[in-house]
Structures are given as C-alpha cells and as structure tokens.
Design a protein around this motif. Structure first.
Motif, PDB file in Angstrom:
ATOM      1  N   VAL A  59       0.833  -1.207   0.000  1.00 42.63           N
ATOM      2  CA  VAL A  59       0.000   0.000   0.000  1.00 42.63           C
ATOM      3  C   VAL A  59       0.871   1.262   0.000  1.00 42.63           C
ATOM      4  CG1 VAL A  59      -1.643   1.336   1.385  1.00 42.63           C
ATOM      5  CG2 VAL A  59      -2.018  -1.094   0.992  1.00 42.63           C
ATOM      6  N   ILE A  60       1.913   1.287   0.817  1.00 45.89           N
ATOM      7  CA  ILE A  60       2.751   2.480   0.901  1.00 45.89           C
ATOM      8  C   ILE A  60       3.535   2.671  -0.399  1.00 45.89           C
ATOM      9  CG2 ILE A  60       4.789   1.470   2.016  1.00 45.89           C
ATOM     10  CD1 ILE A  60       3.275   4.790   3.026  1.00 45.89           C
ATOM     11  N   ALA A  61       3.916   1.585  -1.060  1.00 47.58           N
ATOM     12  CA  ALA A  61       4.585   1.708  -2.359  1.00 47.58           C
ATOM     13  C   ALA A  61       3.614   2.263  -3.403  1.00 47.58           C
ATOM     14  CB  ALA A  61       5.135   0.354  -2.799  1.00 47.58           C
ATOM     15  N   LEU A  62       2.355   1.857  -3.329  1.00 48.45           N
ATOM     16  CA  LEU A  62       1.356   2.368  -4.268  1.00 48.45           C
ATOM     17  C   LEU A  62       0.996   3.830  -4.001  1.00 48.45           C
ATOM     18  CD1 LEU A  62      -0.977  -0.741  -4.537  1.00 48.45           C
ATOM     19  CD2 LEU A  62       0.551   0.166  -6.304  1.00 48.45           C
ATOM     20  N   ALA A  63       1.382   4.346  -2.848  1.00 51.95           N
ATOM     21  CA  ALA A  63       1.136   5.758  -2.545  1.00 51.95           C
ATOM     22  C   ALA A  63       2.108   6.676  -3.291  1.00 51.95           C
ATOM     23  CB  ALA A  63       1.240   6.005  -1.043  1.00 51.95           C
ATOM     24  N   ILE A  64       3.207   6.135  -3.803  1.00 51.22           N
ATOM     25  CA  ILE A  64       4.196   6.962  -4.514  1.00 51.22           C
ATOM     26  C   ILE A  64       3.588   7.641  -5.734  1.00 51.22           C
ATOM     27  CG2 ILE A  64       6.413   6.982  -5.739  1.00 51.22           C
ATOM     28  CD1 ILE A  64       7.253   4.630  -3.893  1.00 51.22           C
ATOM     29  N   PRO A  65       2.987   6.881  -6.672  1.00 54.71           N
ATOM     30  CA  PRO A  65       2.424   7.573  -7.836  1.00 54.71           C
ATOM     31  C   PRO A  65       1.272   8.510  -7.474  1.00 54.71           C
ATOM     32  CG  PRO A  65       1.948   5.214  -7.949  1.00 54.71           C
ATOM     33  CD  PRO A  65       2.885   5.429  -6.807  1.00 54.71           C
ATOM     34  N   VAL A  66       0.533   8.189  -6.441  1.00 50.82           N
ATOM     35  CA  VAL A  66      -0.559   9.073  -6.004  1.00 50.82           C
ATOM     36  C   VAL A  66       0.028  10.384  -5.493  1.00 50.82           C
ATOM     37  CG1 VAL A  66      -2.455   9.356  -4.368  1.00 50.82           C
ATOM     38  CG2 VAL A  66      -2.081   7.142  -5.469  1.00 50.82           C
ATOM     39  N   ALA A  67       1.079  10.284  -4.701  1.00 50.94           N
ATOM     40  CA  ALA A  67       1.719  11.491  -4.167  1.00 50.94           C
ATOM     41  C   ALA A  67       2.233  12.377  -5.296  1.00 50.94           C
ATOM     42  CB  ALA A  67       2.863  11.116  -3.229  1.00 50.94           C
ATOM     43  N   VAL A  68       2.820  11.769  -6.314  1.00 46.55           N
ATOM     44  CA  VAL A  68       3.412  12.532  -7.417  1.00 46.55           C
ATOM     45  C   VAL A  68       2.332  13.091  -8.336  1.00 46.55           C
ATOM     46  CG1 VAL A  68       4.899  12.361  -9.454  1.00 46.55           C
ATOM     47  CG2 VAL A  68       5.569  11.230  -7.321  1.00 46.55           C
TER      48      VAL A  68
ATOM     49  N   ALA B 225       2.074   9.084   9.457  1.00 45.36           N
ATOM     50  CA  ALA B 225       2.624  10.407   9.148  1.00 45.36           C
ATOM     51  C   ALA B 225       2.745  10.668   7.646  1.00 45.36           C
ATOM     52  CB  ALA B 225       3.978  10.592   9.811  1.00 45.36           C
ATOM     53  N   THR B 226       2.727   9.627   6.827  1.00 46.86           N
ATOM     54  CA  THR B 226       2.768   9.850   5.379  1.00 46.86           C
ATOM     55  C   THR B 226       1.486  10.518   4.894  1.00 46.86           C
ATOM     56  OG1 THR B 226       1.946   7.635   4.850  1.00 46.86           O
ATOM     57  CG2 THR B 226       4.341   7.932   4.921  1.00 46.86           C
ATOM     58  N   GLY B 227       0.506  10.607   5.764  1.00 49.12           N
ATOM     59  CA  GLY B 227      -0.715  11.343   5.430  1.00 49.12           C
ATOM     60  C   GLY B 227      -0.438  12.813   5.169  1.00 49.12           C
ATOM     61  N   LEU B 228       0.723  13.306   5.610  1.00 49.49           N
ATOM     62  CA  LEU B 228       1.099  14.682   5.313  1.00 49.49           C
ATOM     63  C   LEU B 228       1.369  14.862   3.817  1.00 49.49           C
ATOM     64  CD1 LEU B 228       3.439  15.275   8.368  1.00 49.49           C
ATOM     65  CD2 LEU B 228       1.126  16.164   8.036  1.00 49.49           C
ATOM     66  N   MET B 229       1.774  13.777   3.139  1.00 54.22           N
ATOM     67  CA  MET B 229       1.993  13.822   1.688  1.00 54.22           C
ATOM     68  C   MET B 229       0.737  13.426   0.923  1.00 54.22           C
ATOM     69  SD  MET B 229       5.779  12.518   0.612  1.00 54.22           S
ATOM     70  CE  MET B 229       5.493  10.844   1.069  1.00 54.22           C
ATOM     71  N   VAL B 230       0.119  12.356   1.366  1.00 51.34           N
ATOM     72  CA  VAL B 230      -1.088  11.825   0.721  1.00 51.34           C
ATOM     73  C   VAL B 230      -2.147  11.696   1.817  1.00 51.34           C
ATOM     74  CG1 VAL B 230      -2.074   9.901  -0.584  1.00 51.34           C
ATOM     75  CG2 VAL B 230       0.323  10.523  -0.924  1.00 51.34           C
ATOM     76  N   PRO B 231      -3.089  12.635   1.888  1.00 53.35           N
ATOM     77  CA  PRO B 231      -4.057  12.633   2.990  1.00 53.35           C
ATOM     78  C   PRO B 231      -4.799  11.320   3.210  1.00 53.35           C
ATOM     79  CG  PRO B 231      -4.176  14.696   1.797  1.00 53.35           C
ATOM     80  CD  PRO B 231      -3.245  13.800   1.020  1.00 53.35           C
TER      81      PRO B 231
ATOM     82  N   MET C 126      -3.563   8.548   3.331  1.00 56.08           N
ATOM     83  CA  MET C 126      -2.734   7.699   4.180  1.00 56.08           C
ATOM     84  C   MET C 126      -3.043   7.891   5.661  1.00 56.08           C
ATOM     85  SD  MET C 126      -1.167   5.622   2.310  1.00 56.08           S
ATOM     86  CE  MET C 126      -0.162   4.879   3.582  1.00 56.08           C
ATOM     87  N   PHE C 127      -3.655   9.018   6.039  1.00 53.64           N
ATOM     88  CA  PHE C 127      -4.100   9.151   7.425  1.00 53.64           C
ATOM     89  C   PHE C 127      -5.119   8.057   7.729  1.00 53.64           C
ATOM     90  CE2 PHE C 127      -2.985  13.844   7.227  1.00 53.64           C
ATOM     91  CZ  PHE C 127      -1.923  13.739   8.113  1.00 53.64           C
TER      92      PHE C 127
ATOM     93  N   PHE D 117      -4.430   0.401   9.225  1.00 52.61           N
ATOM     94  CA  PHE D 117      -3.347  -0.555   9.448  1.00 52.61           C
ATOM     95  C   PHE D 117      -2.923  -0.591  10.916  1.00 52.61           C
ATOM     96  CE2 PHE D 117      -2.578  -0.570   4.805  1.00 52.61           C
ATOM     97  CZ  PHE D 117      -2.585  -1.944   4.626  1.00 52.61           C
ATOM     98  N   GLY D 118      -3.000   0.533  11.606  1.00 51.78           N
ATOM     99  CA  GLY D 118      -2.721   0.530  13.038  1.00 51.78           C
ATOM    100  C   GLY D 118      -3.712  -0.341  13.793  1.00 51.78           C
ATOM    101  N   ALA D 119      -4.970  -0.261  13.397  1.00 44.84           N
ATOM    102  CA  ALA D 119      -5.998  -1.106  14.012  1.00 44.84           C
ATOM    103  C   ALA D 119      -5.742  -2.578  13.696  1.00 44.84           C
ATOM    104  CB  ALA D 119      -7.386  -0.690  13.536  1.00 44.84           C
ATOM    105  N   LEU D 120      -5.351  -2.859  12.459  1.00 44.32           N
ATOM    106  CA  LEU D 120      -5.016  -4.238  12.089  1.00 44.32           C
ATOM    107  C   LEU D 120      -3.813  -4.735  12.881  1.00 44.32           C
ATOM    108  CD1 LEU D 120      -5.494  -4.148   8.217  1.00 44.32           C
ATOM    109  CD2 LEU D 120      -6.846  -5.445   9.866  1.00 44.32           C
ATOM    110  N   TRP D 121      -2.818  -3.860  13.074  1.00 42.53           N
ATOM    111  CA  TRP D 121      -1.619  -4.202  13.843  1.00 42.53           C
ATOM    112  C   TRP D 121      -2.008  -4.567  15.276  1.00 42.53           C
ATOM    113  CZ3 TRP D 121       3.223  -5.359  12.680  1.00 42.53           C
ATOM    114  CH2 TRP D 121       4.193  -5.300  13.663  1.00 42.53           C
TER     115      TRP D 121
END
Length: 119
Positions: A29-38, A84-90, A92-93, A99-103
């Motif tokens: 999921v975090i890798a797929l956030a790269i193109p979204v961020a860009v 915190a990556t939600g600061l780049m891609v909202p 992700m918040f 994912f925190g809940a899943l963890w």
C-alpha cells in the motif's frame, strides 16, 4: 513456548504470522502511494520515492525482524511513520489508522491464539 517453536519462523508463531502479513500488506500500500503522491498531490518524485519507497522496504525488513522480541516494537513505531505519510497523501491518514488497528488486532488475536495453543 519452547525454544524450538520460537525458532520455527513466522509460520510457527501465530502472532508473528499475523504481524508479518500486516507489514507485507502495508509495504504494498505504501509503495502504491508513490504515484498518487506525485500525480495527484504534486509531491516531488524523489521525495515521494524516498519516503514511501523507504518505508515499504523497512516494512518488509521489519517483517523479518519479528523473530526478535524487539521486532514488534519496530513494527509499532513503523505504524506511526506510516500514519505520518498522510502529510503527503491525505488518504494515508485513514489507511494509517486502518493498518494501526489491524496491527493492534493482530497482536491481540495472535496472543489469544497463542494462549489457546498453550492449553
């Protein structure tokens, strides 16, 4: 639990198996956030690649570190970094909370299953 069971890898321990699954899914999921961020958020490609790509690699490494007692702590700190990556891609918040809940659920359910096996 016996030492032999501890050395059996992620498959031998239900807690590690669940946590490794969460970290592996997070890496994707975090890798797929790269193109979204860009493309959508207009974040610099190098920054998005370094942050999100780096976190994806760390997620996979952390999945391997779960065999050590401190590996769960590493994974927990990683949950905060991913949030915190939600600061780049909202979005992700939201995904960070999910994912925190899943963890947390994986820790709880895995330990519950572990105690049931011990009986």
């Amino acid at each position: 639990m016996s030492r032999a069971g501890e050395r059996g890898g992620a498959g031998a321990n239900p807690v590690r198996r669940l946590l490794a699954t969460v970290l592996t899914c997070e890496a994707v999921v975090i890798a797929l956030a790269i193109p979204v961020a860009v493309a959508v958020q207009k974040v610099d490609g190098a920054l998005a690649g370094a942050v999100c790509g780096g976190l994806a690699v760390v997620c996979l490494l952390a999945a391997g570190l779960l065999r050590f007692p401190w590996g769960v702590t590493v994974g927990t700190v990683l949950q905060v970094a991913i949030f915190a990556t939600g600061l780049m891609v909202p979005t992700m918040f939201f995904l960070g909370v999910l994912f925190g809940a899943l963890w947390g659920t994986a820790i709880w359910m895995g330990r519950k299953a572990e105690s049931a096996q011990a009986r």
